[in-house]
Design a protein around this motif. Structure first.
Motif, mmCIF file in Angstrom:
data_model
loop_
_atom_site.group_PDB
_atom_site.id
_atom_site.type_symbol
_atom_site.label_atom_id
_atom_site.label_comp_id
_atom_site.label_asym_id
_atom_site.label_seq_id
_atom_site.Cartn_x
_atom_site.Cartn_y
_atom_site.Cartn_z
ATOM 1 N N VAL A 227 1.087 -1.042 0.039
ATOM 2 C CA VAL A 227 0.009 -0.038 -0.121
ATOM 3 C C VAL A 227 0.981 1.223 0.265
ATOM 4 N N GLY A 228 1.903 1.712 0.755
ATOM 5 C CA GLY A 228 2.765 2.394 0.214
ATOM 6 C C GLY A 228 3.574 3.019 -0.749
ATOM 7 N N GLY B 189 2.793 6.015 -5.644
ATOM 8 C CA GLY B 189 2.352 6.380 -7.509
ATOM 9 C C GLY B 189 1.360 7.414 -7.333
ATOM 10 N N VAL B 190 -0.147 6.497 -5.658
ATOM 11 C CA VAL B 190 -0.998 8.193 -6.345
ATOM 12 C C VAL B 190 -0.050 9.739 -5.963
ATOM 13 N N ARG B 191 1.069 10.000 -5.679
ATOM 14 C CA ARG B 191 1.705 10.974 -5.555
ATOM 15 C C ARG B 191 2.346 10.951 -6.682
ATOM 16 N N ALA B 192 2.714 10.350 -7.092
ATOM 17 C CA ALA B 192 3.825 10.414 -8.388
ATOM 18 C C ALA B 192 2.440 10.946 -9.839
ATOM 19 N N MET B 193 1.319 10.185 -9.752
ATOM 20 C CA MET B 193 0.373 10.324 -10.896
ATOM 21 C C MET B 193 -0.523 11.305 -10.917
ATOM 22 N N VAL C 87 -1.409 13.013 6.320
ATOM 23 C CA VAL C 87 -2.319 13.915 7.873
ATOM 24 C C VAL C 87 -3.256 12.832 7.955
ATOM 25 N N VAL C 88 -3.379 12.899 8.608
ATOM 26 C CA VAL C 88 -4.638 12.030 8.710
ATOM 27 C C VAL C 88 -5.784 12.476 9.921
ATOM 28 N N ASP C 89 -7.099 12.455 9.405
ATOM 29 C CA ASP C 89 -8.479 13.567 9.769
ATOM 30 C C ASP C 89 -8.455 12.945 11.628
ATOM 31 N N PRO C 90 -8.347 13.656 12.372
ATOM 32 C CA PRO C 90 -8.501 13.216 13.785
ATOM 33 C C PRO C 90 -9.673 12.725 14.039
ATOM 34 N N THR C 91 -10.440 12.622 13.731
ATOM 35 C CA THR C 91 -11.725 11.537 14.093
ATOM 36 C C THR C 91 -10.815 10.303 12.888
ATOM 37 N N ALA C 92 -10.541 10.394 12.022
ATOM 38 C CA ALA C 92 -10.039 9.069 11.085
ATOM 39 C C ALA C 92 -8.728 8.316 12.085
ATOM 40 N N GLY D 50 0.048 16.555 -3.541
ATOM 41 C CA GLY D 50 0.916 15.866 -3.415
ATOM 42 C C GLY D 50 0.486 15.155 -2.038
ATOM 43 N N VAL D 51 0.092 16.389 -0.835
ATOM 44 C CA VAL D 51 -0.363 15.707 0.359
ATOM 45 C C VAL D 51 -1.613 14.741 0.601
ATOM 46 N N LEU D 52 -1.154 13.709 1.195
ATOM 47 C CA LEU D 52 -2.236 13.470 0.887
ATOM 48 C C LEU D 52 -2.792 12.968 2.626
ATOM 49 N N THR D 53 -4.560 12.987 2.842
ATOM 50 C CA THR D 53 -5.292 13.158 4.042
ATOM 51 C C THR D 53 -6.120 12.058 4.022
#
Length: 285
Positions: A50-51, A56-60, A81-86, A100-103
Motif C-alpha cells: 500500500v505504501g 504512485g498516487v502522488r506521482a501520477m 495527514v490523518v483526520d482527527p476522527t479517523a 501531493g499531500v495525502l490526507t
C-alpha cells in the motif's frame, strides 16, 4: 462516461480483492451526472504494497481514493495527514490528494451519522445503544462522540475484554459517558429500555440467517429509532420488529450510501448526486 483525456482526474479504489465492488459504478455514474472530468477505477493492491501504491498516487496525481479491506490500517500508516476522527477510529477508508499531500479520512461513521440525522434521529444529547464492538461500531461510536456527542453511549458485545477496550478508546475521544455491557438479557434489557437510538453493527440477521435478531420484539417500542448496518436483507428482522412496534427505522443501505456521498464531496467539493448514486446501488441489490 465522459471522454478520458490527459486532463481527466482519476480517483480509485484500493482493496484486495476488488472485483465485487460497486464503487466504480456508483462514482462514475455520479461524475457523469454532474458532467465532471473524473474517472474512478479499481486497483487490486497486494497487502504490504500500500505504501508503494500511495507513492504512485502522488506521482501520477490521483485526486482521491476509497480504501477497503484489508488496507485501511496500512493506508493510514502511509498517508501524510490523518483526520482527527479517523485517527480516533484507527483506520481510514478515504484519501484526498492536495498537491501531493495525502490526507486520510474515515467516512463510515459520518455516513451513519448523516443517515441518522436525515431520518430525524439526530443522536446529539440522546441515549444511544450500540450493538457490537467491531470495526463498524468503533467507527460510529468515535464519530458520534467527536462530532455529535450523545448524552450517553452503551456498547454491548459478547466478549467483555473487547467491549471494555472499545469503551476506553471511545471514552478518550470526548466527554460523553461510555459504558459497556454483555448481550445477555439481564444486561441488555435495561440498556434497551434507556435508549433513544439503537445502532446494530453485528452480522446477526444478515442473509442467510434472516430470522435472527439480538433484540426480542417485545422490548421494542414506539419512541425508539433503530439503525441496522446490515443491508442484505434491506429490512432485517430487527427493523421489521421495530416497524411493527411503531418505531423509526434506518436501513444499513443508508450508511453504505452515506459514506460514498462523503467521499464524493471530499474529492470534488460538490454535493453528491444522491438519487443517481442510490439508483446504481439499488439496481445491483
Amino acid at each position: 462516461m465522459p471522454e478520458i483525456t490527459p486532463d481527466t482526474i482519476v480517483c480509485a479504489l484500493f482493496g484486495h480483492p476488488v472485483g465485487h465492488s460497486m464503487s466504480p459504478a456508483i462514482h462514475n455514474a455520479a461524475f457523469d451526472a454532474l458532467g465532471l472530468p473524473y474517472v474512478y477505477v479499481a486497483h487490486d493492491v497486494t497487502p504490504g504494497q500500500v505504501g508503494e501504491a500511495l507513492r504512485g498516487v502522488r506521482a501520477m496525481g490521483y485526486r482521491g481514493l476509497s480504501v477497503t479491506i484489508p488496507h485501511k490500517v496500512e493506508a493510514m500508516e502511509n498517508v501524510d495527514v490523518v483526520d482527527p476522527t479517523a485517527q480516533g477510529i484507527g483506520c481510514i477508508n478515504t484519501v484526498v490528494n492536495n498537491d501531493g499531500v495525502l490526507t486520510g479520512f474515515n467516512s463510515d461513521g459520518r455516513g451513519a451519522l448523516n443517515a441518522l440525522i436525515d431520518a430525524d434521529a439526530d443522536p446529539q444529547d440522546k441515549n444511544v445503544l450500540i450493538l457490537s464492538s467491531g470495526g463498524a461500531a468503533r467507527a460510529i461510536a468515535v464519530t458520534l462522540v467527536r462530532e455529535n456527542p450523545p448524552q450517553r453511549i452503551a456498547i454491548a458485545g459478547k466478549t467483555d475484554s473487547r467491549v471494555q477496550s472499545l469503551v476506553a478508546d471511545v471514552q478518550s475521544q470526548g466527554g460523553t459517558p461510555i459504558v459497556g455491557c454483555g448481550l445477555n438479557a439481564e444486561a441488555l434489557k435495561p440498556e434497551v429500555d434507556a435508549a433513544d437510538i439503537i445502532i446494530h453493527c453485528s452480522p446477526v440477521g444478515m442473509h442467510p440467517n434472516e430470522d435472527a435478531t439480538l433484540i426480542p420484539a417485545a422490548w421494542l417500542r414506539r419512541d425508539l429509532a433503530v439503525f441496522d448496518a446490515v443491508y442484505n436483507p434491506r429490512r432485517t428482522k430487527l427493523l421489521a420488529d421495530t416497524m411493527a412496534a411503531g418505531g423509526r427505522t434506518i436501513e444499513g443501505l443508508e450508511m453504505f450510501l452515506g459514506q460514498a456521498y462523503v467521499q464524493f464531496e471530499l474529492w470534488t467539493g460538490k454535493p453528491a448526486p444522491r438519487d443517481v448514486m442510490r439508483r446504481v446501488v439499488e439496481s445491483r441489490l
